[in-house]
Write an enzyme that holds these catalytic residues in place. Structure first.
Site: not given
Length: 631
Positions: A492, A514
């Protein structure tokens, strides 16, 4: 032989000893009920600031304010009652200093003795060491003016007042305004401390020998008796990754110096920034590595404003005596609600229908759209989130099955599966809630996906690395799975911006960045929970809920000094600590010990009076990792 220099301490009253300007409080009382009350109070405050900053003469400032007040002698008792409630926080907590050094403390204020005397008397400062103005009253008791013969009623009257006192020794002035600094400027005071606990006046701060955010700082600099061993404003806290502003507020309100950074930092950037930092606050992207910890010369605590802690080298933190706290429960509800929402969206095939409408296509059909009632939900990982999901899923009519590597008691009608394969075989939807153990990498891979029912759905709101994304992509493209909702990814970005994944563009696939725990409520809960844990450790030594440290709940510290000793858990340490304490004839009020296989944490409460050399001796004990004193 070194002779200690005698000191005299000259305090301002308004916005220093008290949190407020007394005449402002008096105005709020006397103008109550008047339609133009706020306007007049605002004007009084404006005139007050002009006088404090030296932009108009004090005499002029005083005259203008008294005319606006419309106050009476009878109002002064009420004013004193109000001021007693508004003593500066750090002044109130350091009453011992005023009692011990009362002979050396003076108040020089452009306020009025009528309300200053009764307040400072409670701090052992007698009227004869209070120098201030006095009111003039008419026959009916109305305040009509002030004694114009009083030197403090004149412009720069504080200079003349201090000069007339002709104090011996080093004279230190403590106040919030430029009108206090002028005594230093005139050469009759040796030091000026700009007191900023209640108001920060830039003009005064720029001229100060030292800026004191509170009395603790002033007492620390002068090595005087104080309520706390180390001023909180000297404890530096660095919060990264746009942690909720409530965390900044909570920690700042407690007196700490807090810096807020919106993004995560790379290892190299963090190594540079961590020097001098006592507390580090992060979320999931910042990596706290051995190199970072080696560069952290003052680090006491790491606060993870999230559930996971794999981004932190917990073992190395322990070896360095750094305590780690996280927020294991604060965002549970947020994650569960998103899981429920995504399960319904996937089963109803909402996203493909929504995409069609956005593209200008109307396609009203029941194809692939199913109710969740009566369907089988398989929960992998039956912890706090898994259990709460189990309850809510049952409430909407789903049959719940769960699998966990640990033996977990079922909630409600949930059924435990002995193997992961069994759960995958029977579930219409599989929701993953697995911890961040590195052994869980690709926990769901090609083999596990093939064990799922044809057309089943997969939801992952746990960790990005637990699902093999390439295998998932193939299972979706082949039609083996009917859809997926993915909130976490193996890799990420550290900041918001461009992002790509193999799952983009696939039908009935919900992709979110997320945000499972990213609700305002969850972030606020985390911003309350983690700072509270940090403050409990910094302020009292409590390690309850620490991730990597022996947990110990300590009683409230009362009228004692507290020694905190962190050491390697090797034989004989406690004997050595107590031998040192005995050699210095210290009276122990209480002693508390908690250990794990690697580390020991001993807390000793002692009488306030002791030989300070004992601190050096305790630090020198072999296998000591960290030692600090609290009082």
């Amino acid at each position: 032989m070194i002779t200690e220099v005698a000191r005299k301490y000259v305090f301002d009253f308004d916005s220093t000893l008290t949190r407020v300007e007394a005449l402002d409080v008096l105005a709020e009382m006397t103008l109550k009920g008047k339609s133009n009350r706020e306007e007049i109070i605002g004007e009084i405050q404006r005139i007050t600031n002009l006088g404090i900053d030296g932009d108009i003469s004090f005499t002029e400032s005083l005259e203008q304010r008294i005319k606006l007040l419309e106050a009476h002698k009878d109002d002064l008792d009420g004013l004193v009652r109000e001021l007693r409630k508004k003593i500066s926080k750090s002044i109130e907590s350091n009453k011992e200093f005023f009692e011990k050094f009362s002979d050396d403390i003076y108040v020089i204020s452009c306020g009025f003795k009528e309300f200053i005397d009764p307040i400072v008397k409670e701090y052992n400062i007698p009227s004869e060491r209070v120098f201030a103005n006095t009111f003039e009253f008419d026959e009916e008791g109305k305040i009509i003016g002030f004694d114009e013969e009083n030197v403090l009623a004149t412009h720069n009257g504080k200079i003349e007042c201090l000069k007339n006192l002709d104090l011996e020794g080093e004279v230190q002035v403590i106040g919030d305004g430029y009108s206090d600094y002028v005594m230093r400027e005139a050469g009759i005071a040796d030091k000026f401390f700009a007191y900023t606990e209640n108001v920060h006046r830039q003009k005064a701060a720029e001229k100060a020998d030292h800026v004191a955010p509170n009395l603790d700082e002033f007492l620390f600099v002068n090595d005087l008796p104080r309520n706390i061993s180390y001023p909180k404003n000297r404890i530096k806290i660095l919060l990264l990754e746009n942690v909720h502003s409530a965390a900044f507020h909570n920690l700042s309100e407690d007196g700490f110096s807090v810096e807020l950074v919106k993004t995560s930092l790379s290892e190299e950037e963090l190594i540079e920034r961590i020097k001098g930092v006592h507390v580090l606050g992060i979320r999931s992207k910042t990596q706290v590595t051995q190199k970072v910890l080696d560069a952290a010369n003052k680090l006491l605590v790491v606060g993870a404003f999230c559930i996971g802690t794999t981004q932190i080298d917990l073992d190395y933190c322990k070896r360095k005596g750094v305590v780690v706290f996280n927020a294991p429960y604060s965002n549970t509800r947020s994650v569960v609600e998103l899981a429920i929402g995504e399960i319904i969206m996937l089963m109803r095939y909402v996203f493909p229908r929504s995409t069609e409408i956005h593209g200008g296509q109307w396609n009203k059909t029941a194809e692939n759209s199913k109710e969740v009632r009566g369907k089988n939900l398989g929960i992998v990982g039956y912890g706090n989130i898994g259990k709460q999901l189990s309850v809510l899923a049952e409430a909407i009519g789903m049959r719940v099955y769960y699998y966990d590597v640990d033996d977990k008691l079922a909630i409600g009608n949930a059924v435990k599966c002995d193997t992961l394969e069994n759960l995958l075989n029977i579930s219409d939807v599989v929701s993953l809630h697995i911890d961040d153990n590195k052994a869980n990498k690709n926990f769901i891979g090609e083999r596990e996906l093939n064990q799922m029912k044809d057309g089943a759905m997969l939801v992952n709101l746990s960790r990005g690395f637990v699902v093999d994304i390439e295998a998932l992509s193939k299972a979706l493209e082949s039609g083996k799975l009917g859809g997926a909702a993915i909130d976490v990814y193996p890799h990420e970005p550290r900041a918001n911006g461009e992002f790509s994944t193999q799952l983009q563009g696939l039908p009935n696939v919900i992709l979110t960045p997320h945000v499972g725990g990213s609700t305002e409520e969850a972030q606020r809960n985390i911003a309350d929970f983690v700072p509270n844990k940090i403050m409990e450790y910094i302020n009292s030594g409590n390690t309850v809920d620490a991730v990597n440290f022996p947990n110990i709940r300590l009683p409230k510290q009362t009228n004692a000094h507290r020694f905190l000793h962190i050491h390697k858990n090797v034989p004989g340490i406690m004997a050595k600590i107590n031998k040192v304490l005995a050699e210095y004839e210290l009276n122990i009020n209480g002693q508390y010990l908690s250990t794990d296989s690697e580390l020991g944490y001993v807390i000793t409460d002692l009488d306030k009076e002791y030989n300070k050399e004992v601190i050096k001796a305790l630090r020198k004990i072999e296998n000591t990792i960290k030692f600090r004193v609290l009082y």
